[in-house]
Write a protein that holds these residues in place. Structure first.
Motif: not given
Lengths: 259, 381
Positions: A39, A45, B261, B266-267, B269-271, B275, B284, B286-287
């Motif tokens: 990230g 992304y 996912h 919250r996708r 934020y990943y983009d 994280l 996101c 994920l972590k």
């Protein structure tokens, strides 16, 4: 095989192109891949994914088209017996390629000599072996490179197939549901590691990325810290030629005949 | 007019039905076609036997909390007759000297037996089926019988089986790794974790169509819509190709081509690379162990609690409860899957760090030696 004075072409044009393509695509893939995984904030992304996917294609072209082509067409020293048909030219070619790219007993001996060299008990062995009379390289690669080559081939295979699944769970080509097949295989193996198929694929993809980082450290590290690094740079990126007079790096065989 | 006919519930073919359900969600679909479905189900007069094995009743609670139609509508208006459901039944077994006494009016054990004898029902199973110890099934006794025995009897006479929830489908939490897992030997109806050769039906040598509604708990829409589709013949339970995946989950709810996912709230934020590294943040997850990227479910689109919220929206990482390996394949819940130990407590990250460290040391040693030799050569020259 050009032999201009005391220089010989160690890396052909196509080999240099494959090396450069592999280098560029690998660096972009590692940077964009780790951006997606960690990230990192220096690009979005979508930008990272955009570059990752395009350079993945470049990486596949380098590894699955250019490098196999180079291996298949690599030039070997001239052989009179092949010309006269005393033995099979194809068999000779295959065994020549095998010796050139696969780690064998001679490489193990060289590796041992390198280790002895660390403790001052032996000279550093010449990396390449050039047949002067028959005008061609018998050996072109450092034993560490030869040792890493099949592992790298496996790593390329694994990172590509796992990448396909990560890219799309439904990827297919010519109606063949490749992703589904790969996931079916992963679903068989993954439970051994207490994982589902998808996280297993992602973990393998990450592990292979780490492998390439380590491989780059070894490959680049060995070369970049060498006092004569410019010679390598010039050879692998520009001219492709090696100085046959440098006995530290090249061993000449059948040299008497030439004189 | 043409379009109106095509979207009519009764004239819809299977493909259109599944597409519409997938596109607009079960709640909206049920809302749009509630009257028609009610009518259709009134005509069908299908009986349901709902068995409870080793479970927490969370799936029944989830089903009871359904809305549009809710469970009251389902029970009062729909003529799908829930013949037997231990949690909802008002009465329980009466035993005299170890044998069921009285009649099925007052004795649910007898009611169940009679319903099974009559046959022609849909069997819904909630909870796993213990096979231990040593294949006896005695780790779950209901009345004087093992649940394994009751399940066997009910499964043989059923038209088809719907396994509701992770436990019934794959063993779920009851199959989680423990010191006694081999002893208790819990099985899902048709699977044990990912293994379709270890389901209880295989143990009992029974061949029946099974639809698995994964989840811990199962979403009420998934249960309601699957039952409605199967009962009304919108899906042919004897030919589920293209309707369910390799784990018998309906593809319309557990899509093969996307994961939770992909549609997570919250996708974004990943983009953008935001994280979270701790819980309770807005980014996101994920972590902090979110398994959304590894989980095939439509939770992100459908959402829960009447379409209001869902796990990640409420701040909890997805724990991949819809995957057959749950909970082991998702454990630890708050650790990223790629950071989990692969073998002998060693993770991919640790392997990478050790490998990189060794490589750097090797390269440094090599470099030092080469530089020393170079200097010696220069001196000699």
């Amino acid at each position: 095989m050009a032999n201009k004075g005391r220089h010989a072409e160690r890396h052909s044009f196509m080999e240099r192109m494959a090396h450069l393509t592999h280098l560029i695509s690998l660096f972009i893939l590692l940077i964009t891949g780790f951006k997606i995984y960690f990230g990192w904030g220096f690009m979005t992304y979508h930008t990272a994914l955009y570059f990752h996917m395009r350079f993945a294609v470049m990486f596949i072209v380098a590894n699955w088209i250019m490098i196999p082509y180079n291996i298949a067409t690599t030039e070997l020293p001239h052989c009179e017996m092949c010309k006269t048909g005393k033995h099979s030219a194809l068999k000779h070619k295959v065994s020549g390629i095998f010796n050139r790219f696969i780690f064998g007993p001679a490489d193990a001996k060289k590796s041992w000599q390198i280790m002895l060299n660390y403790v001052g008990k032996a000279d550093y062995p010449a990396i390449t072996v050039y047949d002067v009379k028959n005008k061609g390289y018998v050996e072109k690669l450092h034993p560490a490179t030869k040792f890493l080559l099949p592992i790298e081939g496996l790593a390329v295979f694994l990172i590509v197939v796992t990448g396909i699944v990560i890219y799309s769970l439904q990827w297919s080509i010519l109606g063949l549901p490749i992703s589904q097949w790969l996931l079916a295989v992963a679903d068989i193996i993954a439970p051994i590691f207490n994982m589902g198929g998808i996280p297993f694929m992602r973990t393998i993809h990450l592990l292979m990325a780490y492998f390439f980082v380590i491989e780059v450290i070894i490959h680049v590290g060995i070369i970049e810290f060498d006092p004569k690094v410019w010679k390598y740079h010039k050879a692998v990126f520009l001219t492709g030629e090696e100085d046959l007079n440098d006995s530290n790096y090249v061993k000449l065989i059948n040299a008497e005949k030439e004189r | 007019m043409e379009k109106a006919v095509k979207t009519d519930f009764f004239s819809m073919d299977r493909r259109t039905f599944l597409k519409v359900v997938g596109a607009i969600g079960a709640s909206a679909f049920l809302g749009l076609h509630q009257t028609e479905i009610t009518k259709a189900l009134e005509l069908s007069k299908t009986k349901i036997i709902w068995l409870h094995g080793a479970e927490c009743t969370g799936c029944s609670e989830s089903f009871v909390d359904a809305s549009n139609p809710d469970i009251v509508q389902a029970l009062n208006k729909l003529s799908v007759e829930i013949v037997y459901h231990e949690t909802l039944l008002a009465h329980q077994g009466i035993f005299v000297d170890g044998s069921p006494a009285n009649t099925s009016e007052l004795n649910s054990e007898m009611l169940l037996d009679e319903a099974i004898e009559e046959g022609g029902y849909v069997l819904v199973v909630e909870g796993s089926i213990p096979n231990g110890p040593e294949g006896s099934g005695k780790y779950l006794m209901i009345g004087e019988r093992t649940f394994k025995e009751i399940f066997e009897k009910a499964a043989k006479n059923a038209n088809f089986i719907v396994a509701v929830g992770a436990c019934a489908a794959y063993g779920g939490i009851t199959c989680g790794d423990s010191d006694i897992v081999d002893l208790t030997d819990f099985r899902g109806v048709a699977f044990q974790k990912e293994d379709k050769n270890k389901g209880m039906l295989t143990v009992l040598n029974i061949d029946k169509p099974v639809i698995n509604i994964a989840g811990c708990p199962a979403h009420p829409d998934w249960v309601m819509l699957t039952l409605a589709a199967a009962i009304l013949g919108k899906i042919d339970v004897n030919n589920l190709d293209g309707v369910v995946d390799q784990y018998n989950r309906p593809l319309v709810f557990f899509p093969a081509n996307s994961t939770m996912h992909d549609n997570c709230p919250r996708r974004g934020y990943y983009d953008t690379g935001r994280l979270d590294t701790e819980l309770a943040g807005p980014g996101c997850l994920l972590k902090v162990g979110c398994k959304g990227p590894y989980t095939r479910s439509d939770c992100g689109l459908r959402k829960w609690n009447g379409g209001v919220s869902m796990c990640t929206q409420a701040g909890s990482p997805c724990i991949s409860c819809c995957e057959p390996g749950f909970p082991d394949s998702a454990s630890p819940f708050y650790q990223m899957a790629e950071d989990q130990p692969l073998m002998a407590s060693v993770s991919a990250g640790t392997i990478a760090k050790v490998g990189a460290g060794v490589a750097v040391l090797g390269v440094a040693a090599h470099a030092a030696r080469r530089i020393v030799f170079n200097n010696e050569d220069e001196k000699q020259e």
